[in-house]
Design an enzyme around this catalytic site. Structure first.
Site, PDB file in Angstrom:
ATOM      1  N   ASP A 155       0.863  -1.186   0.000  1.00 48.84           N
ATOM      2  CA  ASP A 155       0.000   0.000   0.000  1.00 48.84           C
ATOM      3  C   ASP A 155       0.897   1.233   0.000  1.00 48.84           C
ATOM      4  OD1 ASP A 155      -1.624   2.166   0.740  1.00 48.84           O
ATOM      5  OD2 ASP A 155      -2.872   0.928   2.045  1.00 48.84           O
TER       6      ASP A 155
ATOM      7  N   ASP B 243      -5.356   8.040  -4.716  1.00 51.28           N
ATOM      8  CA  ASP B 243      -5.660   9.418  -4.310  1.00 51.28           C
ATOM      9  C   ASP B 243      -6.532   9.427  -3.041  1.00 51.28           C
ATOM     10  OD1 ASP B 243      -5.649  12.156  -4.617  1.00 51.28           O
ATOM     11  OD2 ASP B 243      -7.093  12.200  -6.278  1.00 51.28           O
TER      12      ASP B 243
ATOM     13  N   SER C  86      -2.130   5.660 -13.671  1.00 50.28           N
ATOM     14  CA  SER C  86      -3.093   5.484 -14.790  1.00 50.28           C
ATOM     15  C   SER C  86      -3.625   4.067 -14.987  1.00 50.28           C
ATOM     16  CB  SER C  86      -2.536   5.979 -16.143  1.00 50.28           C
ATOM     17  OG  SER C  86      -2.499   7.389 -16.181  1.00 50.28           O
TER      18      SER C  86
ATOM     19  N   GLY D   1      -5.374   2.163 -12.992  1.00 52.13           N
ATOM     20  CA  GLY D   1      -6.603   1.842 -12.261  1.00 52.13           C
ATOM     21  C   GLY D   1      -7.794   2.488 -12.935  1.00 52.13           C
ATOM     22  N   ALA D   2      -8.351   3.509 -12.288  1.00 48.55           N
ATOM     23  CA  ALA D   2      -9.541   4.196 -12.809  1.00 48.55           C
ATOM     24  C   ALA D   2      -9.307   4.750 -14.216  1.00 48.55           C
ATOM     25  CB  ALA D   2      -9.932   5.322 -11.862  1.00 48.55           C
TER      26      ALA D   2
HETATM   27  N1  AR6 Z   1      -1.459   1.622  -2.862  1.00 53.64           N
HETATM   28  C1  AR6 Z   1      -0.854   1.231  -4.018  1.00 53.64           C
HETATM   29  N2  AR6 Z   1      -1.522   1.042  -5.167  1.00 53.64           N
HETATM   30  C2  AR6 Z   1      -2.857   1.246  -5.147  1.00 53.64           C
HETATM   31  C3  AR6 Z   1      -3.554   1.671  -3.996  1.00 53.64           C
HETATM   32  C4  AR6 Z   1      -2.792   1.839  -2.801  1.00 53.64           C
HETATM   33  N3  AR6 Z   1      -3.358   2.240  -1.649  1.00 53.64           N
HETATM   34  N4  AR6 Z   1      -4.877   1.797  -4.315  1.00 53.64           N
HETATM   35  C5  AR6 Z   1      -4.989   1.481  -5.625  1.00 53.64           C
HETATM   36  N5  AR6 Z   1      -3.780   1.142  -6.127  1.00 53.64           N
HETATM   37  P1  AR6 Z   1      -5.798   4.576  -9.432  1.00 53.64           P
HETATM   38  P2  AR6 Z   1      -5.303   6.127 -11.890  1.00 53.64           P
HETATM   39  C6  AR6 Z   1      -3.416   0.763  -7.517  1.00 53.64           C
HETATM   40  O1  AR6 Z   1      -7.205   4.338  -9.842  1.00 53.64           O
HETATM   41  O2  AR6 Z   1      -5.593   4.956 -12.749  1.00 53.64           O
HETATM   42  C7  AR6 Z   1      -8.593   8.597  -8.648  1.00 53.64           C
HETATM   43  O3  AR6 Z   1      -9.964   8.728  -8.427  1.00 53.64           O
HETATM   44  C8  AR6 Z   1      -4.533   0.387  -8.449  1.00 53.64           C
HETATM   45  O4  AR6 Z   1      -4.828  -0.997  -8.302  1.00 53.64           O
HETATM   46  O5  AR6 Z   1      -5.523   4.963  -8.022  1.00 53.64           O
HETATM   47  O6  AR6 Z   1      -4.114   6.984 -12.195  1.00 53.64           O
HETATM   48  C9  AR6 Z   1      -7.935   9.942  -8.946  1.00 53.64           C
HETATM   49  O7  AR6 Z   1      -8.524  10.988  -8.221  1.00 53.64           O
HETATM   50  C10 AR6 Z   1      -3.934   0.698  -9.804  1.00 53.64           C
HETATM   51  O8  AR6 Z   1      -3.091  -0.370 -10.246  1.00 53.64           O
HETATM   52  O9  AR6 Z   1      -5.118   5.747 -10.327  1.00 53.64           O
HETATM   53  C11 AR6 Z   1      -8.125  10.087 -10.426  1.00 53.64           C
HETATM   54  O10 AR6 Z   1      -9.392  10.620 -10.729  1.00 53.64           O
HETATM   55  C12 AR6 Z   1      -3.027   1.891  -9.537  1.00 53.64           C
HETATM   56  O11 AR6 Z   1      -2.842   1.910  -8.117  1.00 53.64           O
HETATM   57  C13 AR6 Z   1      -8.031   8.662 -10.939  1.00 53.64           C
HETATM   58  O12 AR6 Z   1      -8.407   7.834  -9.838  1.00 53.64           O
HETATM   59  C14 AR6 Z   1      -3.586   3.228  -9.983  1.00 53.64           C
HETATM   60  O13 AR6 Z   1      -4.983   3.256  -9.773  1.00 53.64           O
HETATM   61  C15 AR6 Z   1      -6.621   8.303 -11.331  1.00 53.64           C
HETATM   62  O14 AR6 Z   1      -6.616   7.029 -11.906  1.00 53.64           O
END
Ligand code: AR6
Length: 171
Positions: free
Chosen positions: A10, A34, A122, A124-125
């Site tokens: 994490d 985030d 990038s 994830g979401a």
């Molecule tokens: N620690 C490490 N990795 C994580 C964690 C954590 N606590 N939580 C999720 N991941 P994302 P994005 C992973 O969606 O795609 C937000 O709403 C996750 O599984 O966090 O850049 C922002 O406000 C994935 O592999 O970021 C933006 O609106 C990776 O981290 C949007 O999401 C990134 O997932 C950004 O989307």
């Protein structure tokens, strides 16, 4: 141990100088990384982000950019907020994704941060295919890192699949 490492974990628990947040242009919070950073880091982070919006970034931080705040209650000194591009089938936004890593490390260097932890921006979401996101991330960091500048640049991956994808590329 090389300067690049990959761990499963994490991002909010990393004891490093700077953790990178996968933010959005508003800088005001969201889900995923985030949400976790703002939840665990406390209100001071969003307060500083609001100040950045009121001063340097009235229209938000564009994709590919990076900016720092302090890290509140996190076991780090700074949070470097970067905005990944949303994945597109029709447009190649790889340069923006590479820029997230490069610009974040430039900010880290200015701060004097010697250990930096990145999530898989990038992937994830924002929907970036994981393997391609890992390829771009590792290439961008390898290119940007001078061994004298950083003790460790750590990729922190939330699940096995992401971890394997990054670990394989780091070797
Ligand atoms: N620690 C490490 N990795 C994580 C964690 C954590 N606590 N939580 C999720 N991941 P994302 P994005 C992973 O969606 O795609 C937000 O709403 C996750 O599984 O966090 O850049 C922002 O406000 C994935 O592999 O970021 C933006 O609106 C990776 O981290 C949007 O999401 C990134 O997932 C950004 O989307």
């Amino acid at each position: 141990m090389g300067v690049l490492t990959a761990v499963r974990g994490d991002i909010t628990g990393q004891e490093v100088d700077a953790v990178v947040n996968a933010a959005n242009s508003s800088l005001l919070g969201g889900g995923g990384v985030d949400g976790a950073i703002h939840r665990r880091g406390g209100k001071s982070i969003v307060r500083e982000c609001r100040e950045l919006r009121a001063s340097a970034y009235p229209d938000g931080l564009p994709a590919g950019g990076a900016v720092a705040t302090t890290a509140g209650l996190l076991p780090a000194r700074w949070v470097i907020h970067t905005v990944g591009p949303v994945w597109s089938r029709t447009e190649d936004r790889s340069a923006q994704l590479a820029s997230c890593y490069r610009e974040s490390l430039a900010v880290a260097r200015e701060l004097g941060a010697r250990t930096v932890a990145f999530p898989a921006v990038s992937t994830g979401a924002y929907g970036w295919p994981l393997d391609d996101g890992a390829r771009i991330a590792v290439a961008a960091v390898q290119e940007a890192v001078g061994k004298e500048d950083f003790d460790e640049v750590r990729f922190v991956l939330f699940d096995d699949r992401s971890y394997e994808s990054f670990a394989r590329r780091i070797g």
